[in-house]
Design an enzyme around this catalytic site. Structure first.
Site, PDB file in Angstrom:
ATOM      1  N   ARG A 163      44.967  28.472  21.847  1.00 46.85           N
ATOM      2  CA  ARG A 163      44.533  29.861  21.703  1.00 46.85           C
ATOM      3  C   ARG A 163      45.777  30.701  21.454  1.00 46.85           C
ATOM      4  NH1 ARG A 163      42.446  30.359  27.380  1.00 46.85           N
ATOM      5  NH2 ARG A 163      42.314  32.580  26.898  1.00 46.85           N
TER       6      ARG A 163
ATOM      7  N   SER B   5      46.618  33.631  22.852  1.00 51.15           N
ATOM      8  CA  SER B   5      47.052  34.544  23.905  1.00 51.15           C
ATOM      9  C   SER B   5      48.474  34.160  24.321  1.00 51.15           C
ATOM     10  CB  SER B   5      46.124  34.461  25.118  1.00 51.15           C
ATOM     11  OG  SER B   5      46.317  33.237  25.810  1.00 51.15           O
TER      12      SER B   5
ATOM     13  N   LYS C  48      41.627  24.384  34.367  1.00 50.90           N
ATOM     14  CA  LYS C  48      40.476  24.974  35.054  1.00 50.90           C
ATOM     15  C   LYS C  48      39.462  25.557  34.071  1.00 50.90           C
ATOM     16  CE  LYS C  48      42.716  29.453  36.078  1.00 50.90           C
ATOM     17  NZ  LYS C  48      41.840  30.413  35.427  1.00 50.90           N
ATOM     18  N   ASP C  49      39.870  25.785  32.811  1.00 48.37           N
ATOM     19  CA  ASP C  49      38.946  26.310  31.796  1.00 48.37           C
ATOM     20  C   ASP C  49      38.172  25.216  31.072  1.00 48.37           C
ATOM     21  OD1 ASP C  49      39.843  28.907  32.288  1.00 48.37           O
ATOM     22  OD2 ASP C  49      41.383  28.823  30.736  1.00 48.37           O
TER      23      ASP C  49
ATOM     24  N   THR D 297      38.088  41.360  39.310  1.00 50.11           N
ATOM     25  CA  THR D 297      38.291  39.964  38.902  1.00 50.11           C
ATOM     26  C   THR D 297      37.150  39.551  37.979  1.00 50.11           C
ATOM     27  OG1 THR D 297      38.379  37.656  39.620  1.00 50.11           O
ATOM     28  CG2 THR D 297      37.109  39.135  41.005  1.00 50.11           C
TER      29      THR D 297
ATOM     30  N   SER E  26      36.255  36.398  37.823  1.00 51.73           N
ATOM     31  CA  SER E  26      35.887  35.083  38.354  1.00 51.73           C
ATOM     32  C   SER E  26      34.838  35.212  39.460  1.00 51.73           C
ATOM     33  CB  SER E  26      37.141  34.395  38.906  1.00 51.73           C
ATOM     34  OG  SER E  26      36.808  33.414  39.864  1.00 51.73           O
ATOM     35  N   LEU E  27      33.715  34.502  39.317  1.00 49.00           N
ATOM     36  CA  LEU E  27      32.690  34.492  40.369  1.00 49.00           C
ATOM     37  C   LEU E  27      33.235  33.863  41.655  1.00 49.00           C
ATOM     38  CD1 LEU E  27      29.374  33.443  38.578  1.00 49.00           C
ATOM     39  CD2 LEU E  27      30.020  35.705  39.386  1.00 49.00           C
ATOM     40  N   ARG E  28      34.111  32.849  41.499  1.00 47.09           N
ATOM     41  CA  ARG E  28      34.702  32.186  42.666  1.00 47.09           C
ATOM     42  C   ARG E  28      35.533  33.177  43.482  1.00 47.09           C
ATOM     43  NH1 ARG E  28      39.758  30.735  43.509  1.00 47.09           N
ATOM     44  NH2 ARG E  28      40.267  31.210  41.354  1.00 47.09           N
ATOM     45  N   ARG E  29      36.394  33.934  42.796  1.00 51.45           N
ATOM     46  CA  ARG E  29      37.227  34.911  43.502  1.00 51.45           C
ATOM     47  C   ARG E  29      36.359  36.020  44.092  1.00 51.45           C
ATOM     48  NH1 ARG E  29      41.452  34.827  38.525  1.00 51.45           N
ATOM     49  NH2 ARG E  29      42.771  33.101  39.238  1.00 51.45           N
TER      50      ARG E  29
ATOM     51  N   ARG F 247      38.377  41.461  32.532  1.00 47.90           N
ATOM     52  CA  ARG F 247      38.611  40.418  31.545  1.00 47.90           C
ATOM     53  C   ARG F 247      39.821  40.782  30.687  1.00 47.90           C
ATOM     54  NH1 ARG F 247      34.508  38.015  29.290  1.00 47.90           N
ATOM     55  NH2 ARG F 247      36.121  36.810  28.250  1.00 47.90           N
ATOM     56  N   GLY F 248      40.249  39.817  29.867  1.00 44.05           N
ATOM     57  CA  GLY F 248      41.382  40.044  28.973  1.00 44.05           C
ATOM     58  C   GLY F 248      42.568  39.186  29.368  1.00 44.05           C
ATOM     59  N   ASN F 249      43.620  39.200  28.557  1.00 47.66           N
ATOM     60  CA  ASN F 249      44.812  38.429  28.913  1.00 47.66           C
ATOM     61  C   ASN F 249      45.537  39.102  30.077  1.00 47.66           C
ATOM     62  OD1 ASN F 249      46.654  40.421  27.892  1.00 47.66           O
ATOM     63  ND2 ASN F 249      46.311  39.650  25.833  1.00 47.66           N
TER      64      ASN F 249
ATOM     65  N   THR G  51      46.853  42.697  29.565  1.00 49.58           N
ATOM     66  CA  THR G  51      45.729  43.622  29.397  1.00 49.58           C
ATOM     67  C   THR G  51      45.102  43.945  30.746  1.00 49.58           C
ATOM     68  OG1 THR G  51      45.241  42.735  27.203  1.00 49.58           O
ATOM     69  CG2 THR G  51      43.470  43.951  28.291  1.00 49.58           C
ATOM     70  N   ARG G  52      44.933  42.909  31.580  1.00 48.18           N
ATOM     71  CA  ARG G  52      44.345  43.127  32.907  1.00 48.18           C
ATOM     72  C   ARG G  52      45.275  43.967  33.787  1.00 48.18           C
ATOM     73  NH1 ARG G  52      43.187  37.521  35.158  1.00 48.18           N
ATOM     74  NH2 ARG G  52      44.271  36.688  33.347  1.00 48.18           N
TER      75      ARG G  52
ATOM     76  N   CYS H 225      31.415  26.204  34.726  1.00 51.33           N
ATOM     77  CA  CYS H 225      32.474  27.192  34.972  1.00 51.33           C
ATOM     78  C   CYS H 225      31.918  28.441  35.641  1.00 51.33           C
ATOM     79  CB  CYS H 225      33.148  27.573  33.657  1.00 51.33           C
ATOM     80  SG  CYS H 225      34.124  26.261  32.943  1.00 51.33           S
TER      81      CYS H 225
END
Length: 331
Positions: free
Chosen positions: A12, A14, A82-83, A124, A126-129, A146-148, A151-152, A259
């Site tokens: 990718r 990014s 993890k992705d 975040t 992430s649902l996990r976080r 979201r974003g790199n 950006t975040r 995921c």
């Protein structure tokens, strides 16, 4: 060695993904291989206005590269492990897992932690976080981010949010935090300064938060019939990281989390006792329900460790919880 073949590295575009690709490129070049980096945009980088789980596909960050590899445009792809979905497309195989970096999650905030005791908003994607944060801080609100990385960071800087959660490995790879020595990886530490051009904040290691399966690890995938490339990439493999991530991803696969479900998993090899230590959790999306497991097994019993731990969770309420999670994500 086939001196004429140039290994085309798909990635990718990014900043973090390119860092990973250049890391693999340098390792291959040091071994005497010719390489070329080919960057492509993935849907996961383009569609920033929806949470990942709403896009309805696992592997959103890997799909474009899978297609490029199957079409013969690239020879390998480098991913944050993890992705990567637990089931790879037919024809594509895991070629190497590089030595793992820091596994921790990091809370990035504006310098004062008083908000932890009151009402606060944490960001975040992430649902996990989200689930683990709400389990610990039920009075807080969690919003999507979201974003790199940069950006975040910028969004956090411009918002009235109290903080946002990032992966330590990503921040370290981009030079935004002090990089620990390998022995310190995964260990908690005191507050440290975030050196982002977008945000001059403070980071706190969240040693209580269980990371995503394979967090901090980089994986290289290749075509299963490309012997030259597989032989080259196999030289980059770190066996301890390969086994630990296998255990964690087996746990994830057995829970059928893809995921999207709030699932955390971390396996470690303990050299002193020659054992593997595993900690895993499945949570409800709102964080109110948490099913957790910890196990230590002799080194020779690692192959079914993730499966056995996930099976135990499924038998103790996890199967019902997974049904609820899947139904709620359909809405």
């Amino acid at each position: 060695m086939n001196s004429k073949k140039t290994i085309r590295i798909g990635t990718r575009d990014s900043e973090l993904a390119l860092w990973q690709a250049h890391t693999v490129q340098k390792k291959l070049n040091d071994l005497g291989y010719k390489t070329e980096i080919i960057a492509v945009k993935s849907q996961g980088d383009i569609i920033l206005d929806k949470p990942l789980y709403e896009l309805g596909i696992t592997g959103i960050f890997t799909k474009t590269l899978d297609i490029a590899m199957l079409n013969g445009q690239v020879d390998i792809a480098v991913h944050s492990m993890k992705d990567v979905p637990t089931a790879l497309p037919i024809g594509i195989v895991q070629a190497a897992v590089l030595e793992r970096a820091n596994t921790l999650d990091i809370l990035v905030h504006k310098g004062n932690l008083d908000f932890l005791e009151g009402n606060a908003t944490i960001a975040t994607g992430s649902l996990r976080r989200q689930a683990q944060w709400l389990h610990k801080y039920p009075n807080h609100t969690v919003v999507d981010l979201r974003g790199n990385v940069n950006t975040r960071m910028q969004k956090l800087n411009e918002s009235d949010w109290s903080g946002a959660v990032f992966a330590a490995a990503g921040l370290e790879r981009l030079g935004l935090t002090p990089s620990p020595s390998p022995k310190e990886r995964g260990a908690s530490s005191a507050s440290f300064t975030i050196k982002s051009p977008s945000f001059g904040g403070v980071g706190e290691a969240l040693d209580w938060m269980i990371p995503a399966p394979a967090q901090g690890a980089m994986v290289v995938v290749a075509m299963g019939n490309d012997e030259f490339t597989l032989d080259a990439i196999s030289q980059l493999n770190d066996i301890e990281t390969e086994i630990c991530t296998y255990i964690e991803r087996q746990f994830l696969k057995t829970l059928e989390g893809g995921c999207t479900a709030p699932i955390g998993a971390l396996a470690r090899y303990c050299e002193l006792e020659d054992t593997f230590v595993f900690k895993g959790a499945l949570l409800s999306i709102d964080g109110k329900q948490k099913l957790e497991i910890e196990k230590i097994v002799p080194v020779e019993e690692w192959k079914k460790l993730g499966f056995n731990c996930a099976s135990e969770i499924l038998e103790n309420g996890g199967a019902e919880l997974m049904k609820v999670i899947k139904e709620s994500l359909k809405k």
